[in-house]
Design an enzyme around this catalytic site. Structure first.
Site, PDB file in Angstrom:
ATOM      1  N   THR A 158       0.832  -1.294  -0.026  1.00  0.00           N
ATOM      2  CA  THR A 158       0.004   0.054   0.068  1.00  0.00           C
ATOM      3  C   THR A 158       0.936   1.272  -0.079  1.00  0.00           C
ATOM      4  O   THR A 158       1.940   1.165  -0.307  1.00  0.00           O
ATOM      5  CB  THR A 158      -0.956   0.172   1.050  1.00  0.00           C
ATOM      6  OG1 THR A 158      -2.111   0.901   1.005  1.00  0.00           O
ATOM      7  CG2 THR A 158      -0.255   0.131   2.633  1.00  0.00           C
ATOM      8  N   ASN A 159       0.448   2.438   0.353  1.00  0.00           N
ATOM      9  CA  ASN A 159       1.213   3.547   0.414  1.00  0.00           C
ATOM     10  C   ASN A 159       0.749   4.402   1.563  1.00  0.00           C
ATOM     11  O   ASN A 159      -0.254   4.009   2.324  1.00  0.00           O
ATOM     12  CB  ASN A 159       0.818   4.385  -1.055  1.00  0.00           C
ATOM     13  CG  ASN A 159      -0.448   4.669  -1.144  1.00  0.00           C
ATOM     14  OD1 ASN A 159      -1.246   5.329  -0.581  1.00  0.00           O
ATOM     15  ND2 ASN A 159      -0.935   4.048  -2.246  1.00  0.00           N
ATOM     16  N   ASP A 160       1.328   5.830   1.799  1.00  0.00           N
ATOM     17  CA  ASP A 160       1.000   6.461   2.866  1.00  0.00           C
ATOM     18  C   ASP A 160      -0.226   7.477   2.752  1.00  0.00           C
ATOM     19  O   ASP A 160      -0.416   8.085   3.596  1.00  0.00           O
ATOM     20  CB  ASP A 160       2.062   7.536   2.886  1.00  0.00           C
ATOM     21  CG  ASP A 160       3.255   6.840   3.551  1.00  0.00           C
ATOM     22  OD1 ASP A 160       3.251   5.761   4.382  1.00  0.00           O
ATOM     23  OD2 ASP A 160       4.575   7.219   3.482  1.00  0.00           O
TER      24      ASP A 160
ATOM     25  N   ARG B 262      -7.918   1.784   1.503  1.00  0.00           N
ATOM     26  CA  ARG B 262      -7.429   2.005   2.962  1.00  0.00           C
ATOM     27  C   ARG B 262      -7.281   3.424   3.526  1.00  0.00           C
ATOM     28  O   ARG B 262      -6.861   4.080   2.494  1.00  0.00           O
ATOM     29  CB  ARG B 262      -6.377   1.072   3.146  1.00  0.00           C
ATOM     30  CG  ARG B 262      -5.642   1.023   4.558  1.00  0.00           C
ATOM     31  CD  ARG B 262      -4.076   0.780   4.344  1.00  0.00           C
ATOM     32  NE  ARG B 262      -3.658   1.879   3.736  1.00  0.00           N
ATOM     33  CZ  ARG B 262      -3.428   3.013   4.174  1.00  0.00           C
ATOM     34  NH1 ARG B 262      -3.826   3.579   5.518  1.00  0.00           N
ATOM     35  NH2 ARG B 262      -2.691   4.191   3.385  1.00  0.00           N
TER      36      ARG B 262
END
Ligand code: CTP
Ligand code: CA
Length: 235
Positions: free
Chosen positions: A33-35, A61
């Site tokens: 995923t990422n920030d 998310r």
């Protein structure tokens, strides 16, 4: 009545906002995923809701819970988000793609938890995800003359360098109406914060630079720009 319309300038408009970072699964317990926190997308959805729009939030998310008072659609991966967005386009007046969509996903999604095996190294193969914003642009271009022109489309661009050049290039490549460029290397802007500083670009170049302010204030200004450019402010 005019006072009411003045405080609810998006009344009657159907708005679709994507938020959060997509999760690309490797197996049932692991993912990439990422920030992205989802905060910018949440602020855009809340501002639209408070201006009277019928809001659908397609949510990947996120850090906190999504806002209340709107239609929530969960989409974990880029592929799920593509599906969730495309099926709703015919009944949407504006799309804002604030989600951070993973550019790649694991080539293989294992049905059961991966075992580590004997090797000291593991090479993960990734494949390109579909580009949702580009798919929306293509959908609009393919619309027949008789069909509606499709929704007003706003994309985002997270950049660390050459912000204007990259943003305008993304706008023309993806065929959207506006691009909101985020300089994610700037203090107080971008991922995870409650504030943001962005530049809004149209096909002709810079439309407006919004100095550092709350994400909610950025969202309010963005909707004002959309209303004006989409011709929603009435005669
Ligand atoms: N986007 C998308 N689908 C993807 C990748 C990006 O819809 N698979 C959308 C994002 O939601 C955002 C815009 O495209 O609105 C720009 O995302 P960004 O990551 O800045 O651009 P990319 O085209 O992926 O280019 P790069 O990451 O290489 O800079
Ligand atoms: Ca990207």
């Amino acid at each position: 009545w005019e006072l009411l319309a003045g405080s609810r300038p998006l009344a009657g408009k159907r708005v679709l906002v994507t938020a959060g970072g997509t999760m690309e699964r490797l197996d049932p317990v692991r993912y990439i995923t990422n920030d992205s926190s989802g905060k910018m997308g949440f602020a855009i959805a809340e501002a639209a809701r408070d201006q009277g729009a019928d809001v659908t939030l397609v949510c990947a998310r996120t850090d906190g819970p999504p806002p209340a008072g709107l239609r929530l659609v969960k989409a974990e991966s880029a592929e799920e988000m593509l599906e969730a967005v495309m099926v709703r386009l015919p009944e949407t007046d504006a799309v804002v793609k604030a989600a951070a969509v993973a550019d790649y996903r694991p080539a293989v999604r294992h049905e059961s938890k991966m075992k580590k095996g004997a090797s000291e190294r593991l090479t993960l193969e990734l494949v390109r995800n579909p580009d949702i914003l580009q798919a929306i642009g293509e959908w609009r271009r393919q619309g027949s003359a008789a069909a509606v022109r499709g929704p007003f489309v706003v994309g985002f661009a997270a950049e660390t360098n050459d912000v204007e050049r990259n943003a305008v290039e993304k706008l023309s490549r993806k065929g959207c109406d506006l691009i909101v460029a985020n300089d994610v290397s700037q203090e107080g802007a971008g991922f995870g914060t409650d504030t943001n500083a962005v530049q809004v670009y149209g096909a002709e170049g810079l439309v407006e630079a919004l100095p550092l302010q709350s994400k909610r204030a950025v969202a309010e200004r963005l909707w004002a720009i959309v209303r004006e450019r989409a011709g929603w402010n009435g005669p």
